[in-house]
Each structure stands twice: as C-alpha cells, then as structure tokens.
Scaffold this active site. Structure first.
Site, PDB file in Angstrom:
ATOM      1  N   HIS A 129       3.837  11.019  -1.818  1.00 55.69           N
ATOM      2  CA  HIS A 129       2.693  10.405  -1.135  1.00 55.69           C
ATOM      3  C   HIS A 129       3.221   9.540   0.017  1.00 55.69           C
ATOM      4  O   HIS A 129       3.167   8.308  -0.031  1.00 55.69           O
ATOM      5  CB  HIS A 129       1.900   9.561  -2.147  1.00 55.69           C
ATOM      6  CG  HIS A 129       0.509   9.225  -1.711  1.00 55.69           C
ATOM      7  ND1 HIS A 129      -0.018   9.631  -0.507  1.00 55.69           N
ATOM      8  CD2 HIS A 129      -0.477   8.507  -2.325  1.00 55.69           C
ATOM      9  CE1 HIS A 129      -1.260   9.182  -0.407  1.00 55.69           C
ATOM     10  NE2 HIS A 129      -1.558   8.506  -1.486  1.00 55.69           N
ATOM     11  N   GLN A 132       1.019   6.710   1.795  1.00 57.94           N
ATOM     12  CA  GLN A 132       0.856   5.509   0.981  1.00 57.94           C
ATOM     13  C   GLN A 132       2.096   4.623   1.094  1.00 57.94           C
ATOM     14  O   GLN A 132       1.983   3.399   1.265  1.00 57.94           O
ATOM     15  CB  GLN A 132       0.625   5.899  -0.494  1.00 57.94           C
ATOM     16  CG  GLN A 132       0.494   4.721  -1.424  1.00 57.94           C
ATOM     17  CD  GLN A 132      -0.764   3.890  -1.181  1.00 57.94           C
ATOM     18  OE1 GLN A 132      -1.860   4.441  -1.155  1.00 57.94           O
ATOM     19  NE2 GLN A 132      -0.626   2.585  -1.000  1.00 57.94           N
ATOM     20  N   ARG A 287      -3.310   1.167   4.926  1.00 56.01           N
ATOM     21  CA  ARG A 287      -3.358   2.630   5.043  1.00 56.01           C
ATOM     22  C   ARG A 287      -3.917   3.012   6.421  1.00 56.01           C
ATOM     23  O   ARG A 287      -3.425   3.945   7.063  1.00 56.01           O
ATOM     24  CB  ARG A 287      -4.258   3.230   3.943  1.00 56.01           C
ATOM     25  CG  ARG A 287      -3.735   3.100   2.523  1.00 56.01           C
ATOM     26  CD  ARG A 287      -2.496   3.946   2.281  1.00 56.01           C
ATOM     27  NE  ARG A 287      -2.704   5.359   2.570  1.00 56.01           N
ATOM     28  CZ  ARG A 287      -3.259   6.227   1.723  1.00 56.01           C
ATOM     29  NH1 ARG A 287      -3.636   5.847   0.528  1.00 56.01           N
ATOM     30  NH2 ARG A 287      -3.397   7.511   2.052  1.00 56.01           N
TER      31      ARG A 287
HETATM   32  N1  NVA Z   1      -0.242   9.210  -8.890  1.00 60.96           N
HETATM   33  C1  NVA Z   1      -1.609   9.148  -8.451  1.00 60.96           C
HETATM   34  C2  NVA Z   1      -1.693   8.544  -7.092  1.00 60.96           C
HETATM   35  C3  NVA Z   1      -3.091   8.362  -6.561  1.00 60.96           C
HETATM   36  C4  NVA Z   1      -3.109   7.778  -5.183  1.00 60.96           C
HETATM   37  C5  NVA Z   1      -2.202  10.549  -8.452  1.00 60.96           C
HETATM   38  O1  NVA Z   1      -1.510  11.493  -8.021  1.00 60.96           O
HETATM   39  O2  NVA Z   1      -3.333  10.719  -8.900  1.00 60.96           O
HETATM   40  N1   CP Z   2      -4.036   5.512  -2.831  1.00 61.44           N
HETATM   41  C1   CP Z   2      -4.736   6.603  -2.474  1.00 61.44           C
HETATM   42  O1   CP Z   2      -4.216   7.567  -1.918  1.00 61.44           O
HETATM   43  O2   CP Z   2      -6.068   6.505  -2.732  1.00 61.44           O
HETATM   44  P1   CP Z   2      -7.114   7.694  -2.698  1.00 61.44           P
HETATM   45  O3   CP Z   2      -6.757   8.635  -3.819  1.00 61.44           O
HETATM   46  O4   CP Z   2      -8.438   7.018  -2.922  1.00 61.44           O
HETATM   47  O5   CP Z   2      -7.043   8.386  -1.370  1.00 61.44           O
END
Ligand code: NVA
Ligand code: CP
Length: 303
Positions: A129, A132, A287
């Site tokens: 990610h 993030q 973000r």
């Molecule tokens: N580890 C979490 C992050 C969400 C922003 C997911 O993949 O659902």
């Molecule tokens: N932290 C994040 O990516 O949040 P969302 O899943 O709401 O986009």
C-alpha cells in the site's frame, strides 16, 4: 518516476522529493492557493475492493489540481467479467492520463503498467500500500522533524501495510521493528532485503518491538478479502494490539498511527486510539496531499 507500483521502486531521493512536494501542496491549500498543476488531465480509478480514504482523496485531489477523476468499479467494468488486463490497459491508456488501481494481486497492477502507456498508481494490493505509506512518512516527518534516529514499530499482521512500512522505514533510515505471530510474517523477500539494508527486528514479543519506539503503527487483524479467516485470526492476534502497556514501553512522546479503518478493542484499544486521534486523522488527511504530489510527479509533464 514512471509509475507507483510499489515503494521499493522509488529511491530514497524520489521518496523525499514526493514528501517535499506534498508538504508544499499542503501549505498552499492551507493558504487558499490552488494551482491547476493537472489542468485537463484525467485519472481513472479502478476499485476491486472497498475504500473511503483512497477514493475520496484521489477524487478530491484531482479536482483541486484542475483535473478529473473517474470512479470505475470493477463490478461494472468488463474486467470484472474477464476482459484481460492487457486489453483494459490499452483501452484506458487511449482515454486517460493516468490509472489508479486497488485490487487483490500485485501482478494485475504490474500488468496494467506493462501493457498500458500511462502512469499507473497502486491504490492497495494484498502485497503493498505505497500511497498510504507515503502519507505515513509525511506525517512522521511533519511531527518529528526528521527521520533521523527514529524507531518505527509495527504491531500485528505482516500484511500489505507491514510490507510497505518496512520498505519506507529502511529507505528513510528509520529503525524498524515488527511484532507478529508466527505464520503472519511480512513477505520473505522483503524481510531478507530489510536485514541486508537496514536496522530491523522481528519478534513475537510486542513489548520487545515497542521498546523505545518513536512511532507505533498497527492495522486490522483481518484485511479485505480475509473475512473467512476472521475467527482464526482473532485467536492468533489476540495479544498483538496497541494498548496502555505497549505505550508504557515506547518513548513518552511516541506517536500512534493507523491506516484506518480501525477496529477498536482489537488491534488498538479505544483509549489509545482516542488519545492519538489527532495524529491518526492528520495521517488520513495527508493521503490527499501525498497523492496530489504523486499525481503531479507522474502526470504533470506528460504531453
Ligand atoms: N490491511 C488492510 C489495509 C486497509 C487500508 C486491508 O488490506 O484491508
Ligand atoms: N487506509 C485506506 O487505504 O483507507 P481506505 O480503505 O478507506 O481507502
């Protein structure tokens, strides 16, 4: 920088340059200055998973930069009915100036970049990610002044967040410690890379990982797509949370971050979450600034 597929593709200098631009854009916005750096540019946003922050910040960010963002749910796209990613990539490239994608497999993101001709931004995969973590790094530097000498501790699942944080910490020179249960470690190749390139600790003891930490970070025990594993994960992670006992072994002025959404009473107690809500929601706001910076870097100079 041609794409943002994973943080490991960026050099330390490129990361710092994104963060510097993000700081500048945040300052401009605070002062009511909105420059149309991406006037007339179009970003397609493919979502195969739910999102609040990623969708809203990319859409709002693109609007503020003078461009336009299209929300493309994979439920509605032909890709959801089996149209190959290489065809989707070529079609979208002829209409758009950039593509953001949130999906399951990292390979799909890499393929989109391989077959398309416009910049591709990873908005989360099961592997990583990066958007993030750029916002997280921005928040850490904003609050702590620099990365020098800092220790970042991640408590919980060795998932997409842990993978990207580990890379972000090593690239910016922070010490990184992760406390996770056996069988839930981060990606093996990234672990080997971190051991070679940074100061890194992995342990099953939350207290050991959090000892003297400047930044504590956690994420949900069951990520999107792991709903069926929920019961097993609740058992495996029951002691991997940020609570008052963990805060006591960290530095007195330690900050707490969470990518959100948070599950109070699971990976973080309601008390610790609320005591650090200021940092956590600043992180969420960042973000927007970080992604505006990423889009400017990738899409601004294109013909
Ligand atoms: N580890 C979490 C992050 C969400 C922003 C997911 O993949 O659902
Ligand atoms: N932290 C994040 O990516 O949040 P969302 O899943 O709401 O986009």
């Amino acid at each position: 920088m041609k794409h943002l597929l994973k943080l490991g593709d960026l050099s330390r200098e490129e990361i710092l340059s994104v963060l510097n631009l993000a700081d500048q854009l945040k300052y401009e916005r605070k002062n009511g200055i909105f420059k149309e750096y991406l006037k007339g540019k179009k970003l397609g946003m493919i979502f195969q998973k739910s999102s609040t922050r990623t969708r809203v910040s990319f859409e709002a960010g693109m609007y503020e930069l003078g461009g336009y963002a299209l929300f493309l749910s994979s439920r509605d796209l032909q890709i959801g009915r089996g149209e190959p990613v290489e065809d989707t990539a070529r079609v979208l490239s002829r209409n758009l100036d950039g593509i953001m994608i949130r999906t399951v497999a990292q390979k799909e993101v890499e393929d989109l970049a391989k077959y398309g001709t416009v910049p591709v931004i990873n908005g989360l995969t099961d592997y990583c990610h990066p958007c993030q973590v750029l916002a997280d790094l921005m928040t850490i530097r904003e609050r702590k002044g620099s990365f020098k000498g800092l220790k970042l501790c991640f408590v919980g699942d060795g998932n997409n967040m842990a993978n990207s944080l580990l890379v972000g910490a090593v690239k910016t020179g922070m010490r990184f410690a992760i406390a996770c249960p056996k069988g839930y470690e981060p990606d093996a190749a990234l672990l080997a890379w971190a051991k070679e390139n940074g100061e890194f600790l992995m342990t099953e003891s939350v207290e050991e990982a959090a000892e003297g930490a400047d930044v504590l970070y956690t994420d949900v025990w069951a990520s999107m797509g792991q709903e069926e594993e929920r019961e097993r994960r609740m058992r495996a992670f029951s002691s991997f949370r940020i609570d008052d006992a963990v805060m006591r072994v960290a530095k007195r002025d330690a900050m707490v971050l969470h990518c959100l959404p948070a599950h109070r009473g699971e990976e973080i107690t309601a008390e610790v979450f609320e005591a650090h809500a200021d940092e956590i929601f600043e992180e969420a706001e960042n973000r927007l600034h970080a992604q505006k910076a990423i889009m400017c870097k990738l899409m601004r100079d294109r013909a």
